[in-house]
Scaffold this active site. Structure first.
Site, PDB file in Angstrom:
ATOM      1  N   CYS A 139       0.410  -0.794  -5.393  1.00 50.26           N
ATOM      2  CA  CYS A 139       1.755  -1.260  -5.356  1.00 50.26           C
ATOM      3  C   CYS A 139       2.670  -0.618  -6.060  1.00 50.26           C
ATOM      4  CB  CYS A 139       1.861  -2.813  -6.013  1.00 50.26           C
ATOM      5  SG  CYS A 139       1.101  -4.061  -5.085  1.00 50.26           S
ATOM      6  N   LYS A 196      -5.406 -10.284   8.207  1.00 49.36           N
ATOM      7  CA  LYS A 196      -4.731  -9.106   8.201  1.00 49.36           C
ATOM      8  C   LYS A 196      -4.942  -8.120   9.191  1.00 49.36           C
ATOM      9  CE  LYS A 196      -3.746  -6.198   4.072  1.00 49.36           C
ATOM     10  NZ  LYS A 196      -2.400  -5.642   4.248  1.00 49.36           N
ATOM     11  N   HIS A 221      -3.078  -6.691  -2.822  1.00 48.52           N
ATOM     12  CA  HIS A 221      -4.050  -5.963  -2.353  1.00 48.52           C
ATOM     13  C   HIS A 221      -5.641  -6.555  -2.604  1.00 48.52           C
ATOM     14  CE1 HIS A 221      -0.780  -3.410  -2.335  1.00 48.52           C
ATOM     15  NE2 HIS A 221      -1.217  -2.890  -1.185  1.00 48.52           N
ATOM     16  N   LYS A 253      -7.502  -1.478  10.593  1.00 46.36           N
ATOM     17  CA  LYS A 253      -8.169  -0.650  11.750  1.00 46.36           C
ATOM     18  C   LYS A 253      -9.464  -0.671  11.805  1.00 46.36           C
ATOM     19  CE  LYS A 253      -4.981   3.113  12.490  1.00 46.36           C
ATOM     20  NZ  LYS A 253      -4.360   3.821  11.400  1.00 46.36           N
ATOM     21  N   HIS A 303       6.423  -2.450  10.044  1.00 42.11           N
ATOM     22  CA  HIS A 303       7.784  -1.540  10.043  1.00 42.11           C
ATOM     23  C   HIS A 303       8.744  -1.923  11.120  1.00 42.11           C
ATOM     24  CE1 HIS A 303       5.251   0.994   7.286  1.00 42.11           C
ATOM     25  NE2 HIS A 303       5.938   0.568   6.324  1.00 42.11           N
ATOM     26  N   CYS A 323      -1.241  -1.861 -10.664  1.00 45.51           N
ATOM     27  CA  CYS A 323      -1.877  -1.564  -9.269  1.00 45.51           C
ATOM     28  C   CYS A 323      -1.188  -0.429  -8.928  1.00 45.51           C
ATOM     29  CB  CYS A 323      -1.637  -2.842  -8.284  1.00 45.51           C
ATOM     30  SG  CYS A 323      -2.011  -2.188  -6.550  1.00 45.51           S
ATOM     31  N   HIS A 375       3.997   1.543  11.226  1.00 45.57           N
ATOM     32  CA  HIS A 375       2.718   0.581  11.922  1.00 45.57           C
ATOM     33  C   HIS A 375       3.778  -0.732  12.302  1.00 45.57           C
ATOM     34  CE1 HIS A 375       3.106  -1.977   8.235  1.00 45.57           C
ATOM     35  NE2 HIS A 375       2.685  -0.934   7.409  1.00 45.57           N
ATOM     36  N   CYS A 396      -5.368  -7.392  -8.029  1.00 42.47           N
ATOM     37  CA  CYS A 396      -4.105  -7.430  -7.450  1.00 42.47           C
ATOM     38  C   CYS A 396      -3.534  -8.590  -6.318  1.00 42.47           C
ATOM     39  CB  CYS A 396      -3.744  -6.047  -6.587  1.00 42.47           C
ATOM     40  SG  CYS A 396      -2.127  -6.279  -5.998  1.00 42.47           S
TER      41      CYS A 396
END
Ligand code: ME8
Length: 503
Positions: A131, A299, A149, A302, A23, A128, A20, A146
């Site tokens: 993670c 954040k 997340h 989708k 990256h 988690c 994504h 977490c």
């Protein structure tokens, strides 16, 4: 490692998902630094790759009903294929399922064990799964969530091999206090420093319940905790990236690890500690970048429909505009909102109207008024003064991974050169035969500006700048070529299609 060596890495991506924008962003920023250092004549080794073991990958494979290796093979291919699409010039792509990597992980961690830094114990804590990390008390959000997340942690208990992280409290304090640029910028430095100050607890080094990982050589019923396997990629890759040639002595320790802020603890605390435990030298710097957020500042997800898709930008505008946009719109090191409208706006206002226009006007005028040959006259000291010291300042900023600030500095000169066109108005000088000398000087100065700017912009936009430098008959990309002088005079300018055509 000799002082011409420069070793830079990205984090390695989890293969339980597909590539994504986050990256792409990290790979592009790292690539800019790698390309810049190559221009400066350093011996660069640039590593990226995929992180393939651990629970999240095993879980994702199980959900699809396939073997983890198959899932890893499929997704690693996607990450690998992304690099050339982004014009990322990595020298090797490591996969943590590589046999060679696994063998070296075992050798290094065996040394940690032999040095007495491990013990067997019972671990109980808040875990988690996303993670792949046990969280310590002061990290956990209210309601046992977490901190990254914001999803529920599970209470887990298991027999593990432990790494005596607590015994590295003082060495790490000394490292941080003696080397303020070990972690950059200062905000993550301070965050990591306070984490250490709050007291380090031992961490688990192995998992007994999982078999998708690197086997612990002294206790084969365990596999190493995925983070230690993953971190070691930076070291192991040098041993086998080049057939029959071990690069470790040449490139270790790493000059830069470039990572996102969510994996700070692993890279700035666990990583130096495990290297110390294995008697290995520590990397020079860890550079921590921020997060790309959706255009609405949330954040990217989708379900919120606010995802900027790197493939869509490449299809519509090209790779160089994507690279430029990401480093221009979000100050590297901080968080920033990104979106397709903003990409199009920067493309139009800066790439097409500023840099592209400067280049095409300059080439067109040299061709129209001087038959395509840049007059061989001294450049205008007034424009020269604007470039004075620019090359050194760009280098200083990139030495600190200040990728966006260096770009801003260059861009100010793109704007200055465009103003210079307006001020000198070569089209008016061309009408007055007695102004021929002034016209020569203006054209030579502009040609030189376009050339130098393109050399400096090359790491950011590798293919457009090469096209442009070829068209102006000055293809050199080395650092000498980044000095404003007379290199661009006497060269022949060829016609060039617009680099950033209007859409
Ligand atoms: O963390 N904006 O892998 P990963 C900017 N395997 N950067 C982002 C981002 C975003 N929205 N989302 C992710 C891992 N990143 C581990 C690393 S290294 C020994 C092991 C960054 O695939 C993230 O911060 O979740 C990290 O640096 C990289 O992408 C890979 O993330």
């Amino acid at each position: 490692m000799n002082n011409r060596s420069f070793y830079i890495t990205t984090a390695i991506s989890y293969v339980n998902g597909v590539p994504h924008l986050g990256h792409a962003y990290e790979a592009i920023a790292t690539d800019v630094i790698a390309r810049h250092m190559r221009q400066r004549g350093l011996d660069v080794f640039f590593l990226t790759g995929t992180d393939e073991h651990g629970e999240p990958v095993a879980d994702a494979a199980r959900a699809e009903g396939i073997d983890p290796q198959r899932l890893a093979d499929r997704n690693a291919e996607r990450f690998k294929a992304l690099m050339p699409l982004l014009s990322v010039s990595n020298d090797f792509f490591i996969r943590t399922t590589d046999e060679e990597h696994q063998r070296r992980v075992q050798a290094v961690l065996q040394r940690v064990h032999d040095n007495g830094h491990t013990y067997k114990g019972l671990y109980e804590g808040w875990y988690c799964p996303r993670c792949a990390d046990f969280k310590v008390e002061n990290e956990i959000l209210e309601g046992n969530l977490c901190p990254i997340h914001e999803s529920a942690l599970t209470r887990e208990q298991e027999e593990n091999w432990f790494f005596r992280l607590s015994t590295f409290q003082e060495p790490l304090e000394r490292l941080f206090d003696g080397q303020r640029d070990f972690v950059m910028p200062s905000r993550p430095f301070n965050e990591a420093r306070s984490f250490i100050a709050s007291g380090l607890q031992d961490v688990s080094l192995s998992r007994a319940r999982l078999n998708w990982g690197v086997t612990v050589p002294w206790d084969p019923s365990h596999v190493f905790y995925v983070w230690f396997d993953a971190l070691l990629n930076y070291y192991t890759a040098l041993g086998y990236a080049r057939d029959g040639h071990d690069l470790t002595d040449e490139f270790w320790p790493a000059t830069y690890h470039v990572i996102g802020k969510d994996i700070l603890k692993f890279h700035t605390i666990f990583w130096p500690a495990i290297l110390l435990a294995a008697d290995l030298p520590l990397p020079h710097h860890v550079f921590v970048h921020g997060f790309l957020l959706g255009a609405d500042g949330r954040k990217m997800s989708k379900s919120l429909g606010n995802v900027l898709d790197p493939f869509e930008v490449i299809d519509e505008l090209g790779t160089d505009p994507l690279r430029f946009y990401l480093l221009r719109d979000v100050a590297f090191g901080g968080d920033g909102a990104v979106g397709m409208d903003a990409v199009r706006a920067r493309y139009e206002s800066e790439l097409a109207n500023e840099y592209g226009n400067l280049a095409s006007r300059t080439i067109a005028m040299v061709r129209r008024y001087r038959d395509g040959v840049v007059p061989e006259v001294a450049v205008d000291p007034e424009l020269g003064a604007e470039f004075e010291g620019l090359r050194d300042r760009v280098a200083e900023l990139l030495d600190r991974a200040e990728v966006s600030q260096a770009l801003e500095l260059i861009w100010q000169r793109v704007r200055r050169a465009n103003r210079y066109v307006e001020e000198r108005a070569p089209w008016q000088l061309a009408r007055d035969p007695s102004a021929a000398g002034n016209l020569d000087r203006a054209l030579a100065s502009l040609a030189e500006a376009v050339r130098v700017l393109s050399v400096l912009l090359h790491p950011y936009m590798p293919s457009s700048t090469v096209k442009l430098l070829d068209a102006v008959g000055a293809p050199e990309l080395g650092w000498d070529a980044a000095a404003f002088g007379e290199r661009g005079t006497g060269t022949r300018h060829a016609a060039l299609e617009p680099l950033f055509p209007k859409r």
